[in-house]
Design a protein around this motif. Structure first.
Motif, PDB file in Angstrom:
ATOM      1  N   ASP A  39       0.827  -1.203   0.000  1.00  0.00           N
ATOM      2  CA  ASP A  39       0.000   0.000   0.000  1.00  0.00           C
ATOM      3  C   ASP A  39       0.863   1.254   0.000  1.00  0.00           C
ATOM      4  N   LEU A  40       0.216   2.385  -0.031  1.00  0.00           N
ATOM      5  CA  LEU A  40       0.929   3.660  -0.131  1.00  0.00           C
ATOM      6  C   LEU A  40       1.582   4.100   1.161  1.00  0.00           C
ATOM      7  N   THR A  41       1.329   3.399   2.258  1.00  0.00           N
ATOM      8  CA  THR A  41       1.941   3.778   3.535  1.00  0.00           C
ATOM      9  C   THR A  41       3.287   3.085   3.741  1.00  0.00           C
ATOM     10  N   SER A  42       3.688   2.232   2.826  1.00  0.00           N
ATOM     11  CA  SER A  42       4.935   1.470   2.964  1.00  0.00           C
ATOM     12  C   SER A  42       6.159   2.352   2.744  1.00  0.00           C
ATOM     13  N   GLN A  43       7.225   1.995   3.423  1.00  0.00           N
ATOM     14  CA  GLN A  43       8.538   2.599   3.178  1.00  0.00           C
ATOM     15  C   GLN A  43       9.311   1.626   2.289  1.00  0.00           C
ATOM     16  N   PHE A  44       9.976   2.124   1.274  1.00  0.00           N
ATOM     17  CA  PHE A  44      10.683   1.265   0.323  1.00  0.00           C
ATOM     18  C   PHE A  44      12.192   1.438   0.463  1.00  0.00           C
ATOM     19  N   GLN A  60       7.729   0.335 -13.780  1.00  0.00           N
ATOM     20  CA  GLN A  60       8.555  -0.310 -12.751  1.00  0.00           C
ATOM     21  C   GLN A  60       9.665   0.643 -12.350  1.00  0.00           C
ATOM     22  N   TRP A  61       9.698   0.949 -11.036  1.00  0.00           N
ATOM     23  CA  TRP A  61      10.627   1.935 -10.506  1.00  0.00           C
ATOM     24  C   TRP A  61      11.502   1.341  -9.414  1.00  0.00           C
ATOM     25  N   GLN A  62      12.553   2.086  -9.092  1.00  0.00           N
ATOM     26  CA  GLN A  62      13.422   1.807  -7.949  1.00  0.00           C
ATOM     27  C   GLN A  62      13.658   3.128  -7.230  1.00  0.00           C
ATOM     28  N   VAL A  63      14.246   3.100  -6.057  1.00  0.00           N
ATOM     29  CA  VAL A  63      14.470   4.294  -5.232  1.00  0.00           C
ATOM     30  C   VAL A  63      13.162   5.092  -5.132  1.00  0.00           C
ATOM     31  N   VAL A  64      12.111   4.415  -4.690  1.00  0.00           N
ATOM     32  CA  VAL A  64      10.772   4.999  -4.657  1.00  0.00           C
ATOM     33  C   VAL A  64      10.570   5.819  -3.384  1.00  0.00           C
ATOM     34  N   LEU A  65       9.991   7.000  -3.554  1.00  0.00           N
ATOM     35  CA  LEU A  65       9.672   7.893  -2.445  1.00  0.00           C
ATOM     36  C   LEU A  65       8.187   8.217  -2.490  1.00  0.00           C
ATOM     37  N   VAL A  66       7.547   8.189  -1.326  1.00  0.00           N
ATOM     38  CA  VAL A  66       6.131   8.547  -1.223  1.00  0.00           C
ATOM     39  C   VAL A  66       6.025   9.824  -0.404  1.00  0.00           C
ATOM     40  N   SER A  67       5.380  10.838  -0.971  1.00  0.00           N
ATOM     41  CA  SER A  67       5.151  12.091  -0.244  1.00  0.00           C
ATOM     42  C   SER A  67       3.660  12.193   0.085  1.00  0.00           C
ATOM     43  N   ARG A  68       3.224  13.343   0.587  1.00  0.00           N
ATOM     44  CA  ARG A  68       1.817  13.510   0.963  1.00  0.00           C
ATOM     45  C   ARG A  68       0.879  13.361  -0.230  1.00  0.00           C
ATOM     46  N   ASP A  69       1.311  13.818  -1.409  1.00  0.00           N
ATOM     47  CA  ASP A  69       0.401  13.846  -2.544  1.00  0.00           C
ATOM     48  C   ASP A  69       0.898  13.122  -3.795  1.00  0.00           C
ATOM     49  N   SER A  70       2.119  12.536  -3.748  1.00  0.00           N
ATOM     50  CA  SER A  70       2.629  11.864  -4.945  1.00  0.00           C
ATOM     51  C   SER A  70       3.581  10.722  -4.581  1.00  0.00           C
ATOM     52  N   ILE A  71       3.832   9.902  -5.574  1.00  0.00           N
ATOM     53  CA  ILE A  71       4.831   8.841  -5.457  1.00  0.00           C
ATOM     54  C   ILE A  71       5.799   9.042  -6.622  1.00  0.00           C
ATOM     55  N   SER A  72       7.092   8.887  -6.355  1.00  0.00           N
ATOM     56  CA  SER A  72       8.079   9.096  -7.408  1.00  0.00           C
ATOM     57  C   SER A  72       9.130   7.993  -7.338  1.00  0.00           C
ATOM     58  N   ASN A  92      -3.594  10.102  -5.972  1.00  0.00           N
ATOM     59  CA  ASN A  92      -4.982   9.803  -6.325  1.00  0.00           C
ATOM     60  C   ASN A  92      -5.109   9.142  -7.695  1.00  0.00           C
ATOM     61  N   GLU A  93      -4.025   9.074  -8.466  1.00  0.00           N
ATOM     62  CA  GLU A  93      -4.030   8.402  -9.766  1.00  0.00           C
ATOM     63  C   GLU A  93      -3.467   6.980  -9.693  1.00  0.00           C
ATOM     64  N   VAL A  94      -2.927   6.581  -8.534  1.00  0.00           N
ATOM     65  CA  VAL A  94      -2.331   5.250  -8.379  1.00  0.00           C
ATOM     66  C   VAL A  94      -3.430   4.224  -8.109  1.00  0.00           C
ATOM     67  N   ASP A  95      -3.475   3.188  -8.947  1.00  0.00           N
ATOM     68  CA  ASP A  95      -4.465   2.122  -8.779  1.00  0.00           C
ATOM     69  C   ASP A  95      -3.946   1.011  -7.875  1.00  0.00           C
ATOM     70  N   SER A  96      -2.676   0.652  -8.032  1.00  0.00           N
ATOM     71  CA  SER A  96      -2.123  -0.488  -7.300  1.00  0.00           C
ATOM     72  C   SER A  96      -0.606  -0.388  -7.258  1.00  0.00           C
ATOM     73  N   LEU A  97      -0.019  -0.988  -6.217  1.00  0.00           N
ATOM     74  CA  LEU A  97       1.445  -1.070  -6.078  1.00  0.00           C
ATOM     75  C   LEU A  97       1.831  -2.516  -5.781  1.00  0.00           C
ATOM     76  N   ARG A  98       2.912  -2.952  -6.385  1.00  0.00           N
ATOM     77  CA  ARG A  98       3.499  -4.250  -6.054  1.00  0.00           C
ATOM     78  C   ARG A  98       5.006  -4.045  -5.916  1.00  0.00           C
ATOM     79  N   THR A  99       5.598  -4.803  -5.000  1.00  0.00           N
ATOM     80  CA  THR A  99       7.025  -4.639  -4.732  1.00  0.00           C
ATOM     81  C   THR A  99       7.740  -5.981  -4.785  1.00  0.00           C
ATOM     82  N   ALA A 100       9.009  -5.937  -5.146  1.00  0.00           N
ATOM     83  CA  ALA A 100       9.869  -7.126  -5.157  1.00  0.00           C
ATOM     84  C   ALA A 100      11.298  -6.679  -4.909  1.00  0.00           C
ATOM     85  N   THR A 101      12.043  -7.536  -4.241  1.00  0.00           N
ATOM     86  CA  THR A 101      13.457  -7.282  -4.010  1.00  0.00           C
ATOM     87  C   THR A 101      14.251  -8.143  -4.984  1.00  0.00           C
ATOM     88  N   PRO A 102      15.157  -7.552  -5.751  1.00  0.00           N
ATOM     89  CA  PRO A 102      15.950  -8.366  -6.673  1.00  0.00           C
ATOM     90  C   PRO A 102      16.710  -9.456  -5.917  1.00  0.00           C
TER      91      PRO A 102
END
Length: 124
Positions: A39-44, A60-72, A92-102
């Protein structure tokens, strides 16, 4: 009983170098493989890959940061330190998140742990 004391990698109890190899294989087998919903409350972590679904497409991204209003994040094929490559999506445009560790990161940690255990065991 001579097999047990020699550390031979045959049947019976596994000791010595074989125990280190067995420990490495066990650690590798227990690593979480695949993509896991989050979910969007996770720390990556920096090395985690994150798939972001938004408006019917996936990135598909790496070094992901979640702020109050966006994910980058930085696209996974780009260098980790490429801040000019960073992309952003409003939360508000994010439908779903999935994560994996290489697996390379897990393998490196397991190999390092095995080396430390082996070194401590055979230190004189």
């Amino acid at each position: 009983m001579n097999v047990i004391r020699s550390g031979h990698c045959g049947f019976g109890f596994v000791t010595g170098p074989c125990a280190s190899v067995a420990l490495l294989l066990l650690a590798w087998a227990c690593t979480p493989v695949g993509w896991h919903r989050t979910d969007l409350t996770s720390q990556f972590h920096r090395w985690e890959h994150v798939r972001v679904w938004s408006r019917g497409s996936v990135e598909q991204w790496q070094v992901v940061l979640v702020s109050r209003d966006s994910i980058s994040g930085i696209p996974y094929k780009m260098p980790l330190d490429c801040d000019s490559c960073r992309r952003s999506i409003a939360l508000n445009e994010v439908d779903s998140l999935r994560t994996a560790t290489p697996l390379g990161a897990w393998g490196l940690m397991a190999a390092g742990a095995t080396g430390i255990v082996y070194g401590l065991k055979h230190a004189k």
